[in-house]
Enzyme design. Structure first.
Site, PDB file in Angstrom:
ATOM      1  N   LYS A  58      57.855 111.158   8.197  1.00 30.57           N
ATOM      2  CA  LYS A  58      56.798 110.443   7.484  1.00 30.57           C
ATOM      3  C   LYS A  58      56.132 109.406   8.392  1.00 30.57           C
ATOM      4  CE  LYS A  58      60.570 107.629   5.872  1.00 30.57           C
ATOM      5  NZ  LYS A  58      61.675 107.577   4.942  1.00 30.57           N
TER       6      LYS A  58
ATOM      7  N   TYR B  59      42.390  82.972  22.891  1.00 24.37           N
ATOM      8  CA  TYR B  59      42.015  82.255  21.664  1.00 24.37           C
ATOM      9  C   TYR B  59      42.984  81.108  21.387  1.00 24.37           C
ATOM     10  CZ  TYR B  59      39.016  86.238  20.462  1.00 24.37           C
ATOM     11  OH  TYR B  59      38.062  87.211  20.454  1.00 24.37           O
TER      12      TYR B  59
HETATM   13  C1  LIG Z   1      62.825 107.495   5.454  1.00 21.84           C
HETATM   14  C2  LIG Z   1      63.914 108.141   4.724  1.00 21.84           C
HETATM   15  C3  LIG Z   1      65.023 108.634   5.413  1.00 21.84           C
HETATM   16  C4  LIG Z   1      65.248 108.388   6.882  1.00 21.84           C
HETATM   17  O1  LIG Z   1      65.726 107.074   7.081  1.00 21.84           O
HETATM   18  P1  LIG Z   1      66.241 106.610   8.522  1.00 21.84           P
HETATM   19  O2  LIG Z   1      66.821 105.288   8.273  1.00 21.84           O
HETATM   20  O3  LIG Z   1      65.034 106.582   9.406  1.00 21.84           O
HETATM   21  O4  LIG Z   1      67.227 107.626   8.975  1.00 21.84           O
HETATM   22  C5  LIG Z   1      65.952 109.349   4.690  1.00 21.84           C
HETATM   23  N1  LIG Z   1      65.813 109.541   3.363  1.00 21.84           N
HETATM   24  C6  LIG Z   1      64.768 109.055   2.662  1.00 21.84           C
HETATM   25  C7  LIG Z   1      64.683 109.294   1.191  1.00 21.84           C
HETATM   26  C8  LIG Z   1      63.789 108.320   3.312  1.00 21.84           C
HETATM   27  O5  LIG Z   1      62.776 107.821   2.620  1.00 21.84           O
END
Ligand SMILES: *Cc1c(COP(=O)(O)O)cnc(C)c1O
Length: 385
Positions: free
Chosen positions: A40, A267
């Protein structure tokens, strides 16, 4: 690198060969469990499509995404392996979820009935996972309502329940007992209601923290995101110590000048030169996702030597006082990664920004081109994405 990748003087290098090594190391560690890689948020900033293709090459079983549109992008790029949408679905998304054959999560009877209605109308079927909330309080059906949901899904012919999962809330804290409580709660349900009647349902709960610090969380499938990208949620463990970061951020010096003593830089003039000095300008800024908290705190590596970022980070660039050291316009410098004997880790950068590595990675946007290297049929290859 002599030529600028995609003509831009700052870029991210992604080591896909190491990415595949990380996957192989995790595979070995989890034994028979299937592997779902959550990619994701642009694959944690690494680039959705190239990472998906490398994961498919590495023969992962599943890809995970947060939402419909990420799944659609993968399907449109020709990714054919199972894709699980982890986030809650909305009514308007159901038709696209079905059309693109994305697996998705059902966490309530309400949503289940909504999907069933559309499936009946369009004569389509779907493969779904039930999420059970064992203590994250984000999404997921309560354990005491999960059986009713499972039974409903099993009576409606449009559903194939392929998975049941839960999510760990504090698995990045190896000493926190709550993870064990969540695993137990999940297992209780699985052993009582899933294993006896539905032995083929894939049960999964482990994220990167689960895999790293709670090996009994590795059930039929695991879902490591951060770990496949080479970072631990909270320190390395011996069995996985060969897992390495695949992310390097580099730039070329854009400008060099000599500045007189007592001059304010950038800045707000938050940095003042002590003496007549040399200052270089680096063409990366918060507009690329480089965190502004690093102003006067972060560092870069120039010619194998560490220098502090001088003054506030601008939208597109920042300055570095290199004192009496030598540097030239066009020199390749490192913001995250190694050059010579010096390294700047993502972990160091996250600490300076009071945040987690995840957030730093996701923050780098597409103004920075990504440059990939891999080994294909024994030959080194590289490409931009
Ligand atoms: C993002 C996510 C993961 C992965 O988590 P990590 O800590 O990056 O391993 C696993 N399960 C769900 C439901 C997630 O949303």
């Amino acid at each position: 690198m002599n030529k600028l990748p995609l003509g831009h003087p700052a870029w991210i290098e992604i080591d896909l060969q190491q990415f595949k090594k990380n996957i192989a190391i995790i595979r070995k560690h989890i034994g028979k469990s299937k592997l779902c890689i959550p990619i994701k948020a642009n694959a944690y900033g690494h680039g959705l499509i190239p990472i998906a293709r490398a994961a498919v090459d590495a023969k992962v079983d599943y890809l995970g995404v947060a939402c419909l549109q990420e799944g659609v992008q993968l399907r449109k790029a020709g990714v054919l392996i199972p894709i699980l949408v982890l986030g809650a679905i909305h009514e308007d998304q159901i038709s696209d979820l079905l059309t693109h054959e994305l697996e998705f999560t059902i966490s309530s009877l309400y949503k289940a009935k909504m999907v069933a209605k559309q499936c009946q109308e369009s004569k389509q079927k779907c493969r779904v996972h039930i999420e059970i909330d064992t203590g994250m309080q984000r999404t997921g059906v309560r354990p005491d309502s999960a059986l009713e949901l499972l039974n409903y899904l099993n009576t409606e012919s449009c559903f194939e329940v392929v998975g049941i999962y839960s999510h760990l809330a504090v698995s990045d804290e190896p000493d926190n007992d709550f993870t064990q409580y969540q695993i137990q709660k999940f297992q209780d349900f699985i052993l009582k209601y899933v294993r006896p009647k539905h032995p083929n349902i894939i049960c999964h709960i482990a994220n990167s923290g689960g895999i790293s610090y709670f090996s009994d969380s590795c059930l039929d499938m695991v879902r490591p995101g951060l770990l496949t990208f080479g970072h631990f949620p909270n320190g390395t463990i011996e069995a996985l110590q060969d897992i390495k970061s695949i992310f390097t951020l580099k730039a070329k010096i854009a400008y060099f000048k000599v500045v007189e003593a007592g001059q304010g830089i950038s800045y707000g003039h938050t940095y003042k030169t002590q003496e007549q000095t040399r200052v270089v300008t680096i063409p990366v800024g918060y507009g690329d996702g480089l965190r502004r908290e690093l102003s006067n705190r972060g560092a870069v590596i120039i010619r194998g030597q560490r220098f502090a970022i001088s003054g506030t980070i601008c939208m597109d660039q920042f300055m570095v006082d290199i004192h009496h050291q030598e540097a030239f316009v066009g020199d390749e410098i490192v913001l995250i990664g190694t050059q010579g004997k010096e390294s700047i880790t993502l972990e160091e950068m996250a600490r300076l920004c009071n945040t987690i590595t995840y957030e730093i990675l996701c923050g780098f946007n597409n103004r920075l081109p990504r440059y990939y290297s891999d080994i294909h049929e024994g030959k080194s290859i590289s490409f931009t994405g």
